[in-house]
Design an enzyme around this catalytic site. Structure first.
Site, PDB file in Angstrom:
ATOM      1  N   HIS A   1      21.503  41.504  36.458  1.00 17.14           N
ATOM      2  CA  HIS A   1      20.988  42.246  35.282  1.00 17.14           C
ATOM      3  C   HIS A   1      21.444  43.942  35.251  1.00 17.14           C
ATOM      4  O   HIS A   1      21.300  44.401  34.165  1.00 17.14           O
ATOM      5  CB  HIS A   1      19.593  42.040  35.047  1.00 17.14           C
ATOM      6  CG  HIS A   1      18.824  41.730  33.728  1.00 17.14           C
ATOM      7  ND1 HIS A   1      19.687  41.432  32.697  1.00 17.14           N
ATOM      8  CD2 HIS A   1      17.702  42.044  33.279  1.00 17.14           C
ATOM      9  CE1 HIS A   1      18.905  41.169  31.693  1.00 17.14           C
ATOM     10  NE2 HIS A   1      17.727  41.356  32.000  1.00 17.14           N
TER      11      HIS A   1
ATOM     12  N   ASN B   1      13.629  46.088  29.710  1.00 17.03           N
ATOM     13  CA  ASN B   1      13.125  46.029  28.190  1.00 17.03           C
ATOM     14  C   ASN B   1      12.846  47.173  27.416  1.00 17.03           C
ATOM     15  O   ASN B   1      12.657  46.945  26.391  1.00 17.03           O
ATOM     16  CB  ASN B   1      11.821  44.927  28.510  1.00 17.03           C
ATOM     17  CG  ASN B   1      12.250  43.815  29.094  1.00 17.03           C
ATOM     18  OD1 ASN B   1      13.286  43.418  29.534  1.00 17.03           O
ATOM     19  ND2 ASN B   1      11.212  42.724  29.471  1.00 17.03           N
TER      20      ASN B   1
END
Length: 175
Positions: free
Chosen positions: A15, A65
């Protein structure tokens, strides 16, 4: 502005491959020693020049996020528009080794990109998508993207990071 998306403190995971590309780009532009923590935008920032063009390299110090908050703050500080911003991020829909530039459009399920679109009130940012492939078997997407690259993948990664940095630089200089 070139922003590498990822989870700060979770370097080496799939990620956070966007941040790894930024590290590679900083080395290539000879500013690898130039990273500094910028409290105003909550990110590590390095300033670089490529053929007379000023670049702001950015690695948000936030979780994926909410990466967009750092990028929007930096855009304000450096007076940049969404179309001046490159987002470098992982892409499940591409195999490892595949790198692609995408102009604007939706987040396609990527929470970091969604956060940037929301914070910048725009989807005009150029994306450099780095393929990480999809998990196999019973592995969930979240545990897959948060896991480090496998030994086999790490051997390919060097090449992928170099290719991504080249692709990015050529695209920026062509504009």
């Amino acid at each position: 502005q070139v922003a590498g998306l990822g989870n700060y403190g979770l370097q080496g995971t799939r990620h956070s491959v966007g941040m790894a590309v930024l590290d590679r780009l900083a080395r290539r532009l000879a500013v690898a020693e130039g990273w500094r923590a910028d409290r105003q935008c909550c990110a590590d920032v390095a300033l670089a020049t490529a053929r007379g063009l000023d670049l702001v390299l950015l690695k948000p110090r936030r979780l994926m996020n909410v990466n967009g908050l750092s990028i929007a703050s930096a855009a304000e500080i450096y007076n940049l528009h969404p179309e001046d911003i490159y987002l470098v991020h992982d892409d499940l829909d591409k195999a490892l080794g595949k790198v692609a530039i995408k102009l604007g459009g939706s987040a396609r399920g990527h929470n970091g990109v969604r956060s940037c679109i929301s914070a910048l009130h725009s989807n005009e940012m150029t994306r450099l998508r780095i393929g990480i492939g999809r998990p196999e078997g019973e592995v969930t997407v979240s545990s897959y993207v948060l896991a480090p690259f496998s030994t086999g993948e790490r051997e390919r990664l060097e090449q992928v990071l170099a290719q991504a940095a080249t692709c990015l630089l050529e695209h920026i200089l062509r504009r």
